[in-house]
Design a protein around this motif. Sequence first.
Motif, mmCIF file in Angstrom:
data_model
loop_
_atom_site.group_PDB
_atom_site.id
_atom_site.type_symbol
_atom_site.label_atom_id
_atom_site.label_comp_id
_atom_site.label_asym_id
_atom_site.label_seq_id
_atom_site.Cartn_x
_atom_site.Cartn_y
_atom_site.Cartn_z
ATOM 1 N N PHE A 93 0.820 -1.219 0.000
ATOM 2 C CA PHE A 93 0.000 0.000 0.000
ATOM 3 C C PHE A 93 0.852 1.267 0.000
ATOM 4 C CE2 PHE A 93 -2.672 -3.250 2.003
ATOM 5 C CZ PHE A 93 -3.809 -3.181 1.214
ATOM 6 N N GLY A 94 2.110 1.136 -0.448
ATOM 7 C CA GLY A 94 2.992 2.297 -0.500
ATOM 8 C C GLY A 94 3.581 2.696 0.823
ATOM 9 N N ARG A 95 3.389 1.859 1.871
ATOM 10 C CA ARG A 95 3.817 2.256 3.211
ATOM 11 C C ARG A 95 5.263 1.902 3.527
ATOM 12 N NH1 ARG A 95 -1.765 0.257 5.271
ATOM 13 N NH2 ARG A 95 -0.732 -1.758 5.376
ATOM 14 N N ALA A 96 5.925 1.120 2.683
ATOM 15 C CA ALA A 96 7.294 0.690 2.977
ATOM 16 C C ALA A 96 8.198 1.887 3.218
ATOM 17 C CB ALA A 96 7.839 -0.142 1.824
ATOM 18 N N ASP A 97 9.115 1.748 4.155
ATOM 19 C CA ASP A 97 10.028 2.823 4.527
ATOM 20 C C ASP A 97 10.951 3.140 3.347
ATOM 21 O OD1 ASP A 97 12.172 4.361 5.528
ATOM 22 O OD2 ASP A 97 11.886 3.530 7.531
ATOM 23 N N PRO A 98 10.831 4.327 2.744
ATOM 24 C CA PRO A 98 11.643 4.642 1.561
ATOM 25 C C PRO A 98 13.137 4.694 1.862
ATOM 26 C CG PRO A 98 10.481 6.597 2.317
ATOM 27 C CD PRO A 98 9.924 5.441 3.091
ATOM 28 N N VAL A 99 13.490 5.137 3.045
ATOM 29 C CA VAL A 99 14.914 5.198 3.402
ATOM 30 C C VAL A 99 15.509 3.791 3.437
ATOM 31 C CG1 VAL A 99 16.549 5.823 5.222
ATOM 32 C CG2 VAL A 99 14.645 7.362 4.661
ATOM 33 N N GLU A 100 14.743 2.829 3.967
ATOM 34 C CA GLU A 100 15.251 1.469 4.032
ATOM 35 C C GLU A 100 15.278 0.805 2.661
ATOM 36 O OE1 GLU A 100 13.648 -0.962 7.096
ATOM 37 O OE2 GLU A 100 13.745 0.615 8.616
ATOM 38 N N VAL A 101 14.353 1.160 1.804
ATOM 39 C CA VAL A 101 14.400 0.650 0.427
ATOM 40 C C VAL A 101 15.669 1.153 -0.259
ATOM 41 C CG1 VAL A 101 13.307 0.680 -1.846
ATOM 42 C CG2 VAL A 101 11.891 0.463 0.200
ATOM 43 N N VAL A 102 15.959 2.428 -0.105
ATOM 44 C CA VAL A 102 17.159 3.005 -0.708
ATOM 45 C C VAL A 102 18.411 2.360 -0.119
ATOM 46 C CG1 VAL A 102 18.511 5.129 -0.941
ATOM 47 C CG2 VAL A 102 16.035 5.173 -1.313
ATOM 48 N N ARG A 103 18.387 2.103 1.180
ATOM 49 C CA ARG A 103 19.530 1.444 1.809
ATOM 50 C C ARG A 103 19.727 0.041 1.227
ATOM 51 N NH1 ARG A 103 17.962 1.512 6.816
ATOM 52 N NH2 ARG A 103 18.896 3.545 7.250
ATOM 53 N N ALA A 104 18.636 -0.673 1.015
ATOM 54 C CA ALA A 104 18.733 -2.015 0.433
ATOM 55 C C ALA A 104 19.307 -1.958 -0.979
ATOM 56 C CB ALA A 104 17.359 -2.677 0.414
ATOM 57 N N VAL A 105 18.918 -0.951 -1.741
ATOM 58 C CA VAL A 105 19.460 -0.768 -3.090
ATOM 59 C C VAL A 105 20.961 -0.511 -3.027
ATOM 60 C CG1 VAL A 105 19.465 0.777 -5.090
ATOM 61 C CG2 VAL A 105 17.291 0.000 -4.117
ATOM 62 N N ARG A 106 21.359 0.347 -2.104
ATOM 63 C CA ARG A 106 22.785 0.703 -1.981
ATOM 64 C C ARG A 106 23.601 -0.504 -1.511
ATOM 65 N NH1 ARG A 106 22.191 4.162 1.609
ATOM 66 N NH2 ARG A 106 21.974 5.991 0.260
ATOM 67 N N ASP A 107 23.130 -1.147 -0.449
ATOM 68 C CA ASP A 107 23.889 -2.256 0.118
ATOM 69 C C ASP A 107 23.956 -3.449 -0.828
ATOM 70 O OD1 ASP A 107 24.200 -0.683 2.333
ATOM 71 O OD2 ASP A 107 22.726 -1.749 3.570
ATOM 72 N N GLY A 108 22.930 -3.630 -1.632
ATOM 73 C CA GLY A 108 22.884 -4.768 -2.533
ATOM 74 C C GLY A 108 23.508 -4.513 -3.885
ATOM 75 N N GLY A 109 24.018 -3.310 -4.114
ATOM 76 C CA GLY A 109 24.582 -2.992 -5.425
ATOM 77 C C GLY A 109 23.566 -3.175 -6.536
ATOM 78 N N VAL A 110 22.329 -2.776 -6.272
ATOM 79 C CA VAL A 110 21.217 -3.035 -7.185
ATOM 80 C C VAL A 110 21.323 -2.172 -8.443
ATOM 81 C CG1 VAL A 110 18.704 -2.833 -7.423
ATOM 82 C CG2 VAL A 110 19.693 -3.784 -5.334
ATOM 83 N N ASP A 111 21.076 -2.818 -9.573
ATOM 84 C CA ASP A 111 21.035 -2.126 -10.864
ATOM 85 C C ASP A 111 19.614 -1.898 -11.343
ATOM 86 O OD1 ASP A 111 23.964 -2.271 -11.394
ATOM 87 O OD2 ASP A 111 23.562 -4.429 -11.452
ATOM 88 N N LEU A 112 18.685 -2.734 -10.880
ATOM 89 C CA LEU A 112 17.307 -2.688 -11.356
ATOM 90 C C LEU A 112 16.374 -2.981 -10.194
ATOM 91 C CD1 LEU A 112 15.362 -2.535 -13.847
ATOM 92 C CD2 LEU A 112 15.656 -5.024 -14.056
ATOM 93 N N LEU A 113 15.475 -2.047 -9.891
ATOM 94 C CA LEU A 113 14.511 -2.194 -8.802
ATOM 95 C C LEU A 113 13.112 -2.255 -9.386
ATOM 96 C CD1 LEU A 113 13.580 -2.061 -5.780
ATOM 97 C CD2 LEU A 113 13.646 0.448 -6.018
ATOM 98 N N LEU A 114 12.375 -3.311 -9.045
ATOM 99 C CA LEU A 114 10.994 -3.463 -9.490
ATOM 100 C C LEU A 114 10.093 -3.434 -8.263
ATOM 101 C CD1 LEU A 114 12.934 -5.687 -11.213
ATOM 102 C CD2 LEU A 114 10.871 -5.689 -12.599
ATOM 103 N N THR A 115 9.149 -2.503 -8.221
ATOM 104 C CA THR A 115 8.273 -2.356 -7.065
ATOM 105 C C THR A 115 6.813 -2.490 -7.480
ATOM 106 O OG1 THR A 115 8.109 0.066 -7.285
ATOM 107 C CG2 THR A 115 9.916 -0.805 -5.951
ATOM 108 N N VAL A 116 6.026 -3.085 -6.591
ATOM 109 C CA VAL A 116 4.580 -3.144 -6.776
ATOM 110 C C VAL A 116 3.920 -2.520 -5.558
ATOM 111 C CG1 VAL A 116 4.723 -5.186 -8.242
ATOM 112 C CG2 VAL A 116 4.386 -5.468 -5.787
ATOM 113 N N GLU A 117 2.624 -2.235 -5.703
ATOM 114 C CA GLU A 117 1.888 -1.457 -4.705
ATOM 115 C C GLU A 117 2.585 -0.110 -4.504
ATOM 116 O OE1 GLU A 117 0.356 -3.492 -1.321
ATOM 117 O OE2 GLU A 117 0.140 -5.403 -2.375
ATOM 118 N N ALA A 118 2.966 0.478 -5.625
ATOM 119 C CA ALA A 118 3.688 1.754 -5.624
ATOM 120 C C ALA A 118 2.684 2.894 -5.766
ATOM 121 C CB ALA A 118 4.704 1.780 -6.764
#
Length: 308
Positions: A93-118
């Motif tokens: 429902f869009g409630r996920a913590d955006p700071v933690e999502v960004v942290r997961a992207v950074r820590d995981g070396g993510v190149d492509l992020l796919l999100t649902v319930e955005a």
Amino acid sequence: MLAALVAATGIALHHSTSEVPAVLVLATFALWAWAFSLVAVLAALRARSVLLTIVALALVGAGVIQYGPLVSPARGDDDEGVDLRVLVQNLEFGRADPVEVVRAVRDGGVDLLLTVEATPEAVDGLRAAGLVEMLPHEATDAAPQTAGVAVWSRYPLSPPERIPGFSLGVLRTDMAGPAGPVTVVAAHPVAPVFDGPTAVEEADRLRWYLGGLPGPAPVVVGGDFNATWDHARFRGLRGLGYTDSVSGGGDGWVPTWPAGRRVPPLIGIDHVLARGALSVGDTSTVRVGATDHLGVLATVRLPADRVR
């Protein structure tokens, strides 16, 4: 005997193509039902019953065949390729913590992020949290509640194309990837627990759509499929050339829902799949606050010798 019946039911559910909503929901937990075969073996040995022991061992063997692909070692690949780190995250429902999502992207070396319930608010929150500094390209179709889908990438993306016929959202975009074009699909078909007939219809429609995507460009698909390895329609994607990161990497059982509860995640309904890739695997999960889904992080190895 009761444990053997439960295990046999789990095996039957694994192979079922029934459209009955209750069967679809029960199939989600087929692995747990099959686990009773181990209880059946112990009970049969304790009862010193040769017949029951044979039946129980047969049930164990049937499950090993069913779930073997999830733990079989990944095949070695000597071809050179380019790794693409992919993260799938349901934002609830869009409630996920955006700071933690960004942290997961950074820590995981993510190149492509796919999100649902955005939701629109979630998309704005991710931008404000600094996601665009790492993944500057986006193809978003935000919507209230559960209907929004958004893709973010390190590499350029084409404008988003929302595929009709899916109540929660399926989005396609084309990525100018590090080794050539890549078709990207973020998927969120409806859950059988809410609408069984629609879940069957959307699962079949998604299979038809993914099967019709043209090559030779690789296809990367990710999202909340509301389906586990025990759903025959999800496994049917293998026949179209798609490999789930878990089975492709031999990464075993990777549950993703529910997260953040008193009980640990019980079922794996969030997936990363690829077609036309050299390999897909190295699957792990990430925990993001304020969402009931673990994120799924996987590596898709793209062919490196293609013309851009």
